[in-house]
Design a protein around this motif. Sequence first.
Motif, PDB file in Angstrom:
ATOM      1  N   GLU A  83       0.823  -1.210   0.000  1.00  0.00           N
ATOM      2  CA  GLU A  83       0.000   0.000   0.000  1.00  0.00           C
ATOM      3  C   GLU A  83       0.857   1.261   0.000  1.00  0.00           C
ATOM      4  OE1 GLU A  83      -3.529   0.016  -0.087  1.00  0.00           O
ATOM      5  OE2 GLU A  83      -3.120  -2.097  -0.546  1.00  0.00           O
ATOM      6  N   HIS A  84       0.274   2.354  -0.437  1.00  0.00           N
ATOM      7  CA  HIS A  84       0.899   3.670  -0.346  1.00  0.00           C
ATOM      8  C   HIS A  84       1.020   4.042   1.130  1.00  0.00           C
ATOM      9  CE1 HIS A  84       1.192   8.096  -0.627  1.00  0.00           C
ATOM     10  NE2 HIS A  84       1.651   7.900  -1.850  1.00  0.00           N
ATOM     11  N   HIS A  85       1.981   4.924   1.443  1.00  0.00           N
ATOM     12  CA  HIS A  85       2.153   5.329   2.836  1.00  0.00           C
ATOM     13  C   HIS A  85       0.958   6.112   3.367  1.00  0.00           C
ATOM     14  CE1 HIS A  85       6.057   3.780   3.948  1.00  0.00           C
ATOM     15  NE2 HIS A  85       6.489   4.089   2.739  1.00  0.00           N
ATOM     16  N   GLY A  86       0.119   6.616   2.478  1.00  0.00           N
ATOM     17  CA  GLY A  86      -1.119   7.250   2.913  1.00  0.00           C
ATOM     18  C   GLY A  86      -2.046   6.268   3.599  1.00  0.00           C
ATOM     19  N   VAL A  87      -1.833   4.980   3.362  1.00  0.00           N
ATOM     20  CA  VAL A  87      -2.560   3.906   4.045  1.00  0.00           C
ATOM     21  C   VAL A  87      -1.686   3.275   5.126  1.00  0.00           C
ATOM     22  CG1 VAL A  87      -3.500   1.571   3.744  1.00  0.00           C
ATOM     23  CG2 VAL A  87      -4.161   3.397   2.166  1.00  0.00           C
ATOM     24  N   LEU A  88      -0.448   2.955   4.797  1.00  0.00           N
ATOM     25  CA  LEU A  88       0.419   2.255   5.748  1.00  0.00           C
ATOM     26  C   LEU A  88       0.668   3.054   7.021  1.00  0.00           C
ATOM     27  CD1 LEU A  88       3.117   0.669   3.397  1.00  0.00           C
ATOM     28  CD2 LEU A  88       1.143  -0.447   4.456  1.00  0.00           C
ATOM     29  N   ASP A  89       0.892   4.351   6.890  1.00  0.00           N
ATOM     30  CA  ASP A  89       1.218   5.148   8.079  1.00  0.00           C
ATOM     31  C   ASP A  89       0.033   5.292   9.037  1.00  0.00           C
ATOM     32  OD1 ASP A  89       3.710   5.245   7.005  1.00  0.00           O
ATOM     33  OD2 ASP A  89       3.796   7.412   6.757  1.00  0.00           O
ATOM     34  N   PRO A  90      -1.184   5.579   8.561  1.00  0.00           N
ATOM     35  CA  PRO A  90      -2.306   5.571   9.501  1.00  0.00           C
ATOM     36  C   PRO A  90      -2.577   4.198  10.104  1.00  0.00           C
ATOM     37  CG  PRO A  90      -3.063   6.064   7.264  1.00  0.00           C
ATOM     38  CD  PRO A  90      -1.580   6.148   7.249  1.00  0.00           C
ATOM     39  N   LEU A  91      -2.319   3.139   9.352  1.00  0.00           N
ATOM     40  CA  LEU A  91      -2.470   1.801   9.920  1.00  0.00           C
ATOM     41  C   LEU A  91      -1.472   1.583  11.048  1.00  0.00           C
ATOM     42  CD1 LEU A  91      -3.074  -0.524   6.818  1.00  0.00           C
ATOM     43  CD2 LEU A  91      -4.746   0.331   8.475  1.00  0.00           C
ATOM     44  N   GLU A  92      -0.240   2.027  10.830  1.00  0.00           N
ATOM     45  CA  GLU A  92       0.774   1.920  11.881  1.00  0.00           C
ATOM     46  C   GLU A  92       0.343   2.714  13.120  1.00  0.00           C
ATOM     47  OE1 GLU A  92       5.580   2.774  12.557  1.00  0.00           O
ATOM     48  OE2 GLU A  92       4.614   3.249  10.648  1.00  0.00           O
ATOM     49  N   TRP A  93      -0.199   3.915  12.889  1.00  0.00           N
ATOM     50  CA  TRP A  93      -0.666   4.737  14.012  1.00  0.00           C
ATOM     51  C   TRP A  93      -1.812   4.053  14.759  1.00  0.00           C
ATOM     52  CZ3 TRP A  93      -5.262   7.111  15.389  1.00  0.00           C
ATOM     53  CH2 TRP A  93      -5.172   8.050  16.415  1.00  0.00           C
ATOM     54  N   LEU A  94      -2.737   3.473  14.027  1.00  0.00           N
ATOM     55  CA  LEU A  94      -3.850   2.775  14.662  1.00  0.00           C
ATOM     56  C   LEU A  94      -3.361   1.595  15.493  1.00  0.00           C
ATOM     57  CD1 LEU A  94      -6.489   2.848  11.774  1.00  0.00           C
ATOM     58  CD2 LEU A  94      -6.752   3.896  14.040  1.00  0.00           C
ATOM     59  N   ALA A  95      -2.326   0.921  15.004  1.00  0.00           N
ATOM     60  CA  ALA A  95      -1.774  -0.206  15.751  1.00  0.00           C
ATOM     61  C   ALA A  95      -1.072   0.271  17.021  1.00  0.00           C
ATOM     62  CB  ALA A  95      -0.809  -0.997  14.876  1.00  0.00           C
ATOM     63  N   GLU A  96      -0.294   1.340  16.911  1.00  0.00           N
ATOM     64  CA  GLU A  96       0.498   1.810  18.044  1.00  0.00           C
ATOM     65  C   GLU A  96      -0.317   2.582  19.069  1.00  0.00           C
ATOM     66  OE1 GLU A  96       3.614   4.120  16.338  1.00  0.00           O
ATOM     67  OE2 GLU A  96       4.766   2.376  15.661  1.00  0.00           O
ATOM     68  N   GLN A  97      -1.320   3.339  18.590  1.00  0.00           N
ATOM     69  CA  GLN A  97      -2.038   4.245  19.486  1.00  0.00           C
ATOM     70  C   GLN A  97      -3.469   3.829  19.802  1.00  0.00           C
ATOM     71  OE1 GLN A  97      -0.402   6.803  20.846  1.00  0.00           O
ATOM     72  NE2 GLN A  97       1.443   6.369  19.653  1.00  0.00           N
ATOM     73  N   GLN A  98      -4.058   2.980  18.961  1.00  0.00           N
ATOM     74  CA  GLN A  98      -5.475   2.671  19.129  1.00  0.00           C
ATOM     75  C   GLN A  98      -5.767   1.189  19.337  1.00  0.00           C
ATOM     76  OE1 GLN A  98      -8.013   5.360  18.920  1.00  0.00           O
ATOM     77  NE2 GLN A  98      -6.062   6.365  19.398  1.00  0.00           N
ATOM     78  N   GLY A  99      -4.743   0.389  19.438  1.00  0.00           N
ATOM     79  CA  GLY A  99      -4.952  -1.023  19.726  1.00  0.00           C
ATOM     80  C   GLY A  99      -5.408  -1.865  18.558  1.00  0.00           C
ATOM     81  N   ALA A 100      -5.276  -1.359  17.348  1.00  0.00           N
ATOM     82  CA  ALA A 100      -5.653  -2.154  16.176  1.00  0.00           C
ATOM     83  C   ALA A 100      -4.628  -3.265  15.935  1.00  0.00           C
ATOM     84  CB  ALA A 100      -5.744  -1.266  14.943  1.00  0.00           C
ATOM     85  N   GLU A 101      -5.104  -4.364  15.437  1.00  0.00           N
ATOM     86  CA  GLU A 101      -4.226  -5.470  15.032  1.00  0.00           C
ATOM     87  C   GLU A 101      -4.156  -5.449  13.504  1.00  0.00           C
ATOM     88  OE1 GLU A 101      -5.263  -9.236  17.079  1.00  0.00           O
ATOM     89  OE2 GLU A 101      -6.730  -7.985  18.147  1.00  0.00           O
ATOM     90  N   VAL A 102      -3.070  -4.931  12.985  1.00  0.00           N
ATOM     91  CA  VAL A 102      -2.929  -4.751  11.541  1.00  0.00           C
ATOM     92  C   VAL A 102      -2.190  -5.936  10.941  1.00  0.00           C
ATOM     93  CG1 VAL A 102      -1.932  -3.317   9.725  1.00  0.00           C
ATOM     94  CG2 VAL A 102      -2.958  -2.246  11.742  1.00  0.00           C
ATOM     95  N   GLU A 103      -2.763  -6.508   9.905  1.00  0.00           N
ATOM     96  CA  GLU A 103      -2.137  -7.610   9.179  1.00  0.00           C
ATOM     97  C   GLU A 103      -1.881  -7.163   7.743  1.00  0.00           C
ATOM     98  OE1 GLU A 103      -4.124 -11.383   9.498  1.00  0.00           O
ATOM     99  OE2 GLU A 103      -4.822 -10.937  11.538  1.00  0.00           O
ATOM    100  N   LEU A 104      -0.607  -7.093   7.370  1.00  0.00           N
ATOM    101  CA  LEU A 104      -0.244  -6.739   6.004  1.00  0.00           C
ATOM    102  C   LEU A 104      -0.033  -8.021   5.222  1.00  0.00           C
ATOM    103  CD1 LEU A 104       2.201  -3.740   6.603  1.00  0.00           C
ATOM    104  CD2 LEU A 104      -0.265  -3.697   6.143  1.00  0.00           C
ATOM    105  N   LEU A 105      -0.934  -8.297   4.319  1.00  0.00           N
ATOM    106  CA  LEU A 105      -0.948  -9.562   3.591  1.00  0.00           C
ATOM    107  C   LEU A 105       0.056  -9.562   2.451  1.00  0.00           C
ATOM    108  CD1 LEU A 105      -4.814  -9.825   3.546  1.00  0.00           C
ATOM    109  CD2 LEU A 105      -3.256 -11.131   5.010  1.00  0.00           C
ATOM    110  N   PRO A 106       0.602 -10.734   2.122  1.00  0.00           N
ATOM    111  CA  PRO A 106       1.647 -10.815   1.096  1.00  0.00           C
ATOM    112  C   PRO A 106       1.118 -10.622  -0.315  1.00  0.00           C
ATOM    113  CG  PRO A 106       1.049 -13.009   1.852  1.00  0.00           C
ATOM    114  CD  PRO A 106       0.317 -12.043   2.743  1.00  0.00           C
ATOM    115  N   VAL A 107       2.056 -10.317  -1.215  1.00  0.00           N
ATOM    116  CA  VAL A 107       1.771 -10.227  -2.651  1.00  0.00           C
ATOM    117  C   VAL A 107       2.702 -11.179  -3.386  1.00  0.00           C
ATOM    118  CG1 VAL A 107       1.003  -7.829  -2.503  1.00  0.00           C
ATOM    119  CG2 VAL A 107       3.405  -8.326  -2.969  1.00  0.00           C
TER     120      VAL A 107
END
Length: 423
Positions: free
Chosen positions: A105-129
């Motif tokens: 994904e573009h960092h416009g997606v990856l960076d908010p996902l990282e923030w959600l994982a670090e600050q909001q308790g989200a469990e982010v799974e980056l699937l392979p290609v």
Amino acid sequence: MSDRPTPVYLDHAATTPMLPVAIEAITAHLGDVGNPSSLHASGRRARRVVEESRERIAQALNCRPSEIVFTSGGTESDNLALKGIFWSRRAADPARTRILSSAVEHHGVLDPLEWLAEQQGAEVELLPVDRLGRLDLDALRASVERDPGSVALISVMRANNEVGTIQPVEEVVAVAAPHGIPVHTDAVQAVGKIPVDFAALGVDALAVAGHKVGGPFGVGALVARRELDVTPLLHGGGHERDVRSGTLDTPAIAGFAAAVEHSVKHQVEQAARISELRDELVRGVRAAVPDAIYNGDPVHRLPGNAHLKFPGCQGDSLLMLLDARGIECSTGSACSAGVAQPSHVLLAMGCSDEFARSSLRFSLGHTSTTADVAALVEAIGPVVERARGAGSPRKADGREPADRAGGSLVATELAGPSAGATG
């Protein structure tokens, strides 16, 4: 005044020159008075421009006008979708903590996902290609089926900004739909380049940016299904159905709508022309540099994207050597604090660190010509030869020296800050 000639612009994926229809639409309203939220006549006139623009975009993307939420661009649209959907879904059901996305994904997606994982308790799974950059649908299916009740949302881009590979978003929706999981797609690179039909895709949210389709900077939209609950990032006047507060930029929205409408209307003919130019570019470059490698899906890719690896070269060095000749393109890497990092997209595709550092992205658009391609083809052979000749020797263990990316070639050619893949 500079003696530098008009550049050969091969970086349309970063931003594309504004279309004449967009410039005309913007300038027609720059002198207008009236806040589109005001009730007097001037405000109503501004509101009419906004709503007519909303209708034009909705028709072009095959969605309802009420599903268009105007934003400042792709990054805000992605943030609004990811955070807003996650917060709403978790509030409704605290068990929904997982977000599934792709590793490219573009960092416009990856960076908010990282923030959600670090600050909001989200469990982010980056699937392979796979090696072409296409999402592994089996991995997605397995992840969903492992515990569908814990998935808050899925986000997969429509087309990759670096290597141009088109993602199977319709199939992602088919996996998600039986479990009622909303799907967001970053379509910033896709609109106007390939068909983008909101209703046909079946997604719940879709991001668009003005400057990628020949419109102005600083304006975009999140297309969000009316039934989708999105917690706002901004709180204020309750604009845009209380999803995105803030006074609307009427001239920019008018230009954005004109660009979307024009780009979608002429998408088929433009794609055919640009695809031919891209193929001509790839043939010419590979004739000049026979060992150049074409990255990404050779068939299912954006029409204007040509992403190539040049063995034995540093992408940053090639970029600056080409820039010195008036040819503007992009590397496949992003620079952080002056330190070149290998492309996360190419690494996710299974490429080596060296491979990821030696690639360039050439992206064509509505202003591209055969003369642009010819200029690159003429320059690329000598540029690659020079880059290879200036390369530092390998260490005894075969690894590249750690400081090669910032070596003497880049230092001597650098006239300003290096630009990575910016779109």
